[in-house]
Design a protein around this motif. Structure first.
Motif, PDB file in Angstrom:
ATOM      1  N   GLU A 295       6.558  23.452 -37.811  1.00  0.00           N
ATOM      2  CA  GLU A 295       7.543  22.955 -38.780  1.00  0.00           C
ATOM      3  C   GLU A 295       8.976  23.160 -38.308  1.00  0.00           C
ATOM      4  O   GLU A 295       9.885  22.436 -38.713  1.00  0.00           O
ATOM      5  CB  GLU A 295       7.343  23.601 -40.151  1.00  0.00           C
ATOM      6  CG  GLU A 295       7.567  25.106 -40.184  1.00  0.00           C
ATOM      7  CD  GLU A 295       6.279  25.892 -40.023  1.00  0.00           C
ATOM      8  OE1 GLU A 295       6.211  27.008 -40.540  1.00  0.00           O
ATOM      9  OE2 GLU A 295       5.362  25.368 -39.362  1.00  0.00           O
ATOM     10  N   ILE A 296       9.194  24.170 -37.428  1.00  0.00           N
ATOM     11  CA  ILE A 296      10.551  24.394 -36.906  1.00  0.00           C
ATOM     12  C   ILE A 296      10.985  23.220 -36.040  1.00  0.00           C
ATOM     13  O   ILE A 296      12.111  22.713 -36.149  1.00  0.00           O
ATOM     14  CB  ILE A 296      10.618  25.707 -36.113  1.00  0.00           C
ATOM     15  CG1 ILE A 296      10.199  26.897 -36.993  1.00  0.00           C
ATOM     16  CG2 ILE A 296      12.011  25.919 -35.540  1.00  0.00           C
ATOM     17  CD1 ILE A 296      11.059  27.096 -38.212  1.00  0.00           C
ATOM     18  N   ALA A 297      10.070  22.764 -35.161  1.00  0.00           N
ATOM     19  CA  ALA A 297      10.378  21.599 -34.325  1.00  0.00           C
ATOM     20  C   ALA A 297      10.599  20.358 -35.183  1.00  0.00           C
ATOM     21  O   ALA A 297      11.506  19.555 -34.919  1.00  0.00           O
ATOM     22  CB  ALA A 297       9.240  21.364 -33.334  1.00  0.00           C
ATOM     23  N   PHE A 298       9.795  20.203 -36.229  1.00  0.00           N
ATOM     24  CA  PHE A 298       9.943  19.054 -37.130  1.00  0.00           C
ATOM     25  C   PHE A 298      11.326  19.063 -37.777  1.00  0.00           C
ATOM     26  O   PHE A 298      12.012  18.025 -37.826  1.00  0.00           O
ATOM     27  CB  PHE A 298       8.847  19.099 -38.193  1.00  0.00           C
ATOM     28  CG  PHE A 298       9.015  18.071 -39.272  1.00  0.00           C
ATOM     29  CD1 PHE A 298       8.612  16.763 -39.075  1.00  0.00           C
ATOM     30  CD2 PHE A 298       9.587  18.414 -40.498  1.00  0.00           C
ATOM     31  CE1 PHE A 298       8.764  15.817 -40.079  1.00  0.00           C
ATOM     32  CE2 PHE A 298       9.737  17.466 -41.500  1.00  0.00           C
ATOM     33  CZ  PHE A 298       9.335  16.168 -41.284  1.00  0.00           C
TER      34      PHE A 298
ATOM     35  N   LEU B 293      18.713  17.683 -34.024  1.00  0.00           N
ATOM     36  CA  LEU B 293      19.015  18.730 -33.055  1.00  0.00           C
ATOM     37  C   LEU B 293      18.128  18.610 -31.832  1.00  0.00           C
ATOM     38  O   LEU B 293      17.026  18.059 -31.884  1.00  0.00           O
ATOM     39  CB  LEU B 293      18.825  20.116 -33.692  1.00  0.00           C
ATOM     40  CG  LEU B 293      19.692  20.403 -34.920  1.00  0.00           C
ATOM     41  CD1 LEU B 293      19.309  21.753 -35.528  1.00  0.00           C
ATOM     42  CD2 LEU B 293      21.170  20.392 -34.542  1.00  0.00           C
ATOM     43  N   GLU B 294      18.603  19.165 -30.728  1.00  0.00           N
ATOM     44  CA  GLU B 294      17.861  19.099 -29.480  1.00  0.00           C
ATOM     45  C   GLU B 294      16.577  19.922 -29.575  1.00  0.00           C
ATOM     46  O   GLU B 294      16.549  21.023 -30.112  1.00  0.00           O
ATOM     47  CB  GLU B 294      18.728  19.640 -28.338  1.00  0.00           C
ATOM     48  CG  GLU B 294      18.067  19.559 -26.975  1.00  0.00           C
ATOM     49  CD  GLU B 294      18.949  20.129 -25.879  1.00  0.00           C
ATOM     50  OE1 GLU B 294      18.480  20.274 -24.742  1.00  0.00           O
ATOM     51  OE2 GLU B 294      20.120  20.444 -26.182  1.00  0.00           O
ATOM     52  N   MET B 295      15.493  19.352 -29.029  1.00  0.00           N
ATOM     53  CA  MET B 295      14.208  20.049 -29.009  1.00  0.00           C
ATOM     54  C   MET B 295      14.286  21.210 -28.017  1.00  0.00           C
ATOM     55  O   MET B 295      14.794  21.072 -26.916  1.00  0.00           O
ATOM     56  CB  MET B 295      13.113  19.074 -28.578  1.00  0.00           C
ATOM     57  CG  MET B 295      11.736  19.669 -28.539  1.00  0.00           C
ATOM     58  SD  MET B 295      11.158  20.130 -30.173  1.00  0.00           S
ATOM     59  CE  MET B 295       9.607  20.892 -29.751  1.00  0.00           C
TER      60      MET B 295
ATOM     61  N   SER C 291       3.927  32.602 -41.979  1.00  0.00           N
ATOM     62  CA  SER C 291       5.018  32.104 -42.810  1.00  0.00           C
ATOM     63  C   SER C 291       5.264  30.641 -42.469  1.00  0.00           C
ATOM     64  O   SER C 291       5.638  30.307 -41.340  1.00  0.00           O
ATOM     65  CB  SER C 291       6.279  32.937 -42.561  1.00  0.00           C
ATOM     66  OG  SER C 291       7.366  32.410 -43.273  1.00  0.00           O
ATOM     67  N   VAL C 292       5.024  29.763 -43.420  1.00  0.00           N
ATOM     68  CA  VAL C 292       5.238  28.331 -43.188  1.00  0.00           C
ATOM     69  C   VAL C 292       6.150  27.777 -44.267  1.00  0.00           C
ATOM     70  O   VAL C 292       6.052  28.125 -45.434  1.00  0.00           O
ATOM     71  CB  VAL C 292       3.900  27.557 -43.178  1.00  0.00           C
ATOM     72  CG1 VAL C 292       3.093  27.896 -41.935  1.00  0.00           C
ATOM     73  CG2 VAL C 292       3.094  27.838 -44.420  1.00  0.00           C
ATOM     74  N   LEU C 293       7.054  26.903 -43.866  1.00  0.00           N
ATOM     75  CA  LEU C 293       8.016  26.325 -44.794  1.00  0.00           C
ATOM     76  C   LEU C 293       7.548  24.978 -45.325  1.00  0.00           C
ATOM     77  O   LEU C 293       7.874  24.596 -46.439  1.00  0.00           O
ATOM     78  CB  LEU C 293       9.374  26.157 -44.095  1.00  0.00           C
ATOM     79  CG  LEU C 293       9.977  27.434 -43.513  1.00  0.00           C
ATOM     80  CD1 LEU C 293      11.255  27.095 -42.756  1.00  0.00           C
ATOM     81  CD2 LEU C 293      10.258  28.434 -44.622  1.00  0.00           C
TER      82      LEU C 293
END
Length: 336
Positions: free
Chosen positions: A253-256, A263-265, A230-232
């Motif tokens: 993509e979540i980290a991106f 937001l904090e990594m 699952s990719v956004l």
């Protein structure tokens, strides 16, 4: 007023009162006492035009099985699959959809025995559809599921909610209901039918349900399959094998998106490897899932994956290798 008083009211007066009532009010009126029902029920039924009978079937399907039975029988003989327009839905439901959604087993049985087709689709929004079996699965209504299967509901049909694609088996693999998974396989569900997370094993590995993973593998599920991820956004990888999925490597993509939102990594905690994850990985390896394919996927997309997990590339690779080693070491302890 007492029942004795109602018994003393002349029938002529009761009939006179009924003439000024709408059909809905008359139905309510005759429900107030047995005498009114006895005298005025024939009057109510004489008012039932074919159009009104069809509308009443939809109203009754959810909670009035005795009315459903009457409308399906002569002289009304309403079609069990009649659809009534509803401005809130893209596609109007059948009475069977309404009975299943209300968990009314008696109404559903009456409709199916009268010829209702359990394959009828309910269009919820553009491109989304569900059959009655899918509605029963969403409510975990096992009695309804068995009833629908007994009347020919296609067990491997795909529901398409929100761009995904799932069968009832996929749904219960995701929820981790081992008892229901066993039931569906005993009724002929196909382990190889693919949805948006691949076949059934892909759904259960995504959901981390160890008992169901073990059961599917014992019953012939293919551990070597490649499944979509699952990719956004346009980030790799877009597919991988099930060992990769079981490792829980975060999507780049979540980290991106976290960075874009300020937001904090968050670092991925691949180690220490918890027992459930280790056991799932070990079972997959023992049944033919390839660690070489997993490492190939990771190496191909190493820069994006390491960055998304919050590590340098070499440190990320060390974590991945140690996770796989721990899973391999656990294989001799498995009861296959």
């Amino acid at each position: 007023m007492s029942t004795n008083y109602f018994d003393s009211v002349p029938p002529e007066l009761i009939f006179l009162l009924s003439t000024s009532l709408s059909n809905a009010s008359l139905n309510s009126f005759i429900s107030t006492c047995h005498r009114f029902h006895e005298i005025l029920q024939p009057e109510l039924e004489s008012r039932l035009t074919p159009a009104l009978a069809k509308a009443l079937l939809h109203w009754a399907a959810a909670a009035k099985p005795h009315i459903v039975a009457k409308l399906l029988a002569p002289p009304h003989s309403v079609c069990a699959d009649h659809r009534q327009s509803n401005s809130q839905l893209f596609g109007p439901p059948t009475p069977l959809h309404l009975a299943v959604r209300a968990r009314n087993l008696e109404s559903a049985a009456l409709l199916l025995e009268a010829g209702a087709d359990p394959r009828q689709e309910l269009e919820l929004t553009c491109g989304e559809s569900r059959q009655p079996l899918h509605l029963a699965a969403l409510r975990s209504d096992l009695d309804m599921i068995e009833l629908l299967l007994d009347h020919g509901a296609p067990i491997d049909s795909l529901s398409r909610p929100g761009g995904s694609a799932t069968t009832v088996l996929h749904h219960f693999c995701t929820t981790g209901s081992l008892e229901t998974v066993e039931l569906l396989l005993s009724r002929g569900a196909d382990l190889s039918v693919a949805g948006n997370r691949g076949p059934a094993l892909g759904f259960v590995v995504h959901a981390d349900h160890l008992p169901v993973v073990k059961y599917l593998l014992r019953n012939g599920a293919d551990a070597s399959v490649t499944v979509p991820l699952s990719v956004l956004l346009d980030f790799p990888p877009r597919s991988a094998n099930l060992l990769y999925v079981a490792m829980g490597i975060p999507k780049p993509e979540i980290a991106f998106m976290r960075r874009q939102a300020g937001l904090e990594m968050q670092r991925w905690e691949g180690l220490p490897l918890d027992e459930r994850r280790k056991q799932i990985m070990a079972h997959l390896l023992a049944h033919g899932c390839s660690k070489e394919d997993t490492m190939g996927t990771i190496t191909m997309h190493l820069t994006a994956l390491a960055s998304g997990a919050g590590y340098g590339e070499e440190e990320f690779l060390q974590i991945v290798r140690e996770m796989i080693k721990q899973a391999e070491d656990a294989i001799p302890t498995l009861v296959l």
